[in-house]
Design an enzyme around this catalytic site. Structure first.
Site, short mmCIF file in Angstrom:
data_model
loop_
_atom_site.label_atom_id
_atom_site.label_comp_id
_atom_site.label_asym_id
_atom_site.label_seq_id
_atom_site.Cartn_x
_atom_site.Cartn_y
_atom_site.Cartn_z
N HIS A 89 0.83 -1.21 0.00
CA HIS A 89 0.00 0.00 0.00
C HIS A 89 0.86 1.26 0.00
O HIS A 89 0.38 2.36 0.29
CB HIS A 89 -0.91 0.03 1.24
CG HIS A 89 -2.00 -0.99 1.24
ND1 HIS A 89 -2.79 -1.25 0.14
CD2 HIS A 89 -2.46 -1.83 2.21
CE1 HIS A 89 -3.67 -2.20 0.44
NE2 HIS A 89 -3.49 -2.56 1.69
N SER A 119 -15.51 1.94 2.82
CA SER A 119 -14.91 0.63 3.06
C SER A 119 -13.86 0.69 4.18
O SER A 119 -13.82 -0.17 5.06
CB SER A 119 -14.29 0.11 1.76
OG SER A 119 -13.78 -1.18 1.92
N TYR A 174 -11.16 -0.27 -9.97
CA TYR A 174 -12.09 -1.21 -9.34
C TYR A 174 -13.42 -1.24 -10.10
O TYR A 174 -13.96 -2.31 -10.38
CB TYR A 174 -12.32 -0.77 -7.88
CG TYR A 174 -13.30 -1.60 -7.09
CD1 TYR A 174 -12.87 -2.66 -6.29
CD2 TYR A 174 -14.68 -1.33 -7.12
CE1 TYR A 174 -13.77 -3.42 -5.55
CE2 TYR A 174 -15.59 -2.09 -6.40
CZ TYR A 174 -15.13 -3.12 -5.62
OH TYR A 174 -16.03 -3.88 -4.89
N ARG A 241 -16.88 -7.36 2.52
CA ARG A 241 -18.02 -6.73 3.19
C ARG A 241 -19.22 -6.68 2.25
O ARG A 241 -20.18 -7.38 2.42
CB ARG A 241 -17.62 -5.32 3.67
CG ARG A 241 -18.64 -4.61 4.53
CD ARG A 241 -18.20 -3.19 4.82
NE ARG A 241 -18.09 -2.40 3.60
CZ ARG A 241 -19.07 -1.68 3.09
NH1 ARG A 241 -20.24 -1.61 3.69
NH2 ARG A 241 -18.91 -1.00 1.97
N LYS A 242 -19.14 -5.85 1.23
CA LYS A 242 -20.27 -5.67 0.32
C LYS A 242 -19.85 -5.81 -1.15
O LYS A 242 -20.62 -6.27 -1.98
CB LYS A 242 -20.87 -4.28 0.56
CG LYS A 242 -22.32 -4.16 0.20
CD LYS A 242 -22.93 -2.92 0.87
CE LYS A 242 -24.39 -2.79 0.52
NZ LYS A 242 -24.97 -1.59 1.15
N GLY A 243 -18.67 -5.35 -1.45
CA GLY A 243 -18.14 -5.51 -2.79
C GLY A 243 -18.96 -4.80 -3.85
O GLY A 243 -19.12 -5.30 -4.97
P1 A3P Z 1 -16.25 -3.10 0.59
O1 A3P Z 1 -15.80 -2.82 2.00
O2 A3P Z 1 -16.85 -1.90 -0.05
O3 A3P Z 1 -17.15 -4.29 0.50
P2 A3P Z 1 -8.89 -4.45 -0.30
O4 A3P Z 1 -8.78 -5.83 -0.84
O5 A3P Z 1 -8.01 -3.48 -1.00
O6 A3P Z 1 -8.77 -4.44 1.18
O7 A3P Z 1 -10.37 -3.95 -0.66
C1 A3P Z 1 -11.49 -4.50 0.00
C2 A3P Z 1 -12.74 -4.08 -0.73
O8 A3P Z 1 -12.82 -4.81 -1.97
C3 A3P Z 1 -13.99 -4.42 0.05
O9 A3P Z 1 -14.95 -3.43 -0.28
C4 A3P Z 1 -14.32 -5.79 -0.51
O10 A3P Z 1 -15.64 -6.21 -0.32
C5 A3P Z 1 -14.02 -5.56 -1.99
N1 A3P Z 1 -13.84 -6.83 -2.71
C6 A3P Z 1 -13.06 -7.86 -2.37
N2 A3P Z 1 -13.19 -8.87 -3.24
C7 A3P Z 1 -14.08 -8.48 -4.16
C8 A3P Z 1 -14.64 -9.08 -5.32
N3 A3P Z 1 -14.31 -10.32 -5.70
N4 A3P Z 1 -15.53 -8.37 -6.04
C9 A3P Z 1 -15.88 -7.12 -5.67
N5 A3P Z 1 -15.40 -6.49 -4.58
C10 A3P Z 1 -14.50 -7.16 -3.83
#
Ligand code: A3P
Length: 281
Positions: A89, A119, A174, A241-243
């Protein structure tokens, strides 16, 4: 701020990133075939890591983040004989100098900062490695000021903005992955020089890396610290969480939206990357 964070060069880091390691980043020996997977937290790092991990015959090995751990980190990475995919990061400025000199391939994933903020807010609440936070309103202020782990989203993105046209850097959004995952997979495999033209393969990768599939798998597996993608947790259950795209609308008040948009316009006025988010504001 709580003791689970510490400041290094003015930026907040988790104590799981030791000061000694952060101080030594420029001694990291990059290999020419290393790939770096870079993001501001909560931008979809785990998702894109899963995509890369599922490319057939990729001959790669996903490591834990370069900034996670103590000074023994570099020896641990050295033991890895395969083509390393190393998540981080870090902003461009903090990235080990050797990676820039060797022009290693870098994939930078970006997400609408409003969704990223929401998020990260939940991550702060759910993740024992992050300080407690009372309300969304309080977190919103911290996010705007960049008083959060890994600093300001704006500064982070702007540090990469300057290098968006470097030939060793691929920028992935994303929202684009949500809209057309196959297209993003193609971009990634082409960039990495891996031959996966078959659309069937895109389909397989898409299924394995769907939100529900990844969430279910996270619930089933035990956390393995060696498979840590984000330096802020090795518990994948905290990640899915929600994605969704656009969840910010459920959190931002009209005033917060105005304040955010003003700051965004001011900070990102010269940013081409930022223009991508106009449709999502
Ligand atoms: P949300 O909290 O909005 O759900 P990171 O991997 O950089 O920590 O990012 C996490 C975020 O990416 C979270 O967002 C998570 O749900 C989302 N995420 C992880 N896998 C995913 C997938 N396969 N499709 C869509 N979103 C995804």
């Amino acid at each position: 701020q709580s003791s689970v964070l510490h400041k290094f060069k003015g930026i907040l880091f988790s104590t799981m990133s030791s000061e000694e390691l952060l101080n030594s980043l420029d001694f990291f020996n990059a290999r020419e075939d290393d790939v770096f997977l870079v993001s501001y937290p909560k931008s979809g790092t785990h998702w894109i890591a899963e995509v890369i991990g599922n490319i057939p015959n990729a001959q790669i090995s996903l490591t834990s983040p370069i900034e996670l751990g103590d000074i023994s980190k570099f020896d641990e990475l050295k033991m890895n004989c395969k083509r390393r995919v190393i998540p981080t990061h870090l902003s461009y400025n903090m990235l080990p100098v050797n990676i820039k000199q060797k022009q290693c391939k870098i994939i930078y994933i970006i997400r609408n900062p409003k969704d990223t903020a929401v998020s990260l807010f939940h991550y702060y609440r759910d993740n024992p490695n992050l300080p407690g936070i009372e309300t969304w309103a309080a977190f919103f202020e911290l996010f705007l000021r960049g008083d959060v782990v890994y600093g300001s989203w704006f500064d982070h993105v702007l540090s990469w903005e300057e290098h968006k046209n470097d030939k060793n850097i691929l920028i992935i959004f994303y929202e684009e992955m949500k809209r057309d995952l196959s297209k993003s997979i193609k971009k990634i495999t082409t960039f990495l020089g891996i031959n996966v033209s078959d659309s069937e393969i895109s389909k397989i990768i898409a299924r394995k890396t769907s939100f529900s599939e990844m969430k279910n798998n996270a619930a089933k597996e035990n956390c393995d610290p060696n498979h840590t993608i984000c330096a802020l947790t090795s518990n994948r259950n905290l990640v899915f969480r929600k994605g969704a795209v656009g969840d910010w609308i459920n959190y931002f008040t009209a005033k917060q939206r105005r304040v955010f948009d003003e700051l965004f316009t001011e900070k990102m006025k010269h940013s081409e990357l930022a223009r991508h988010f106009e449709d999502y504001f």
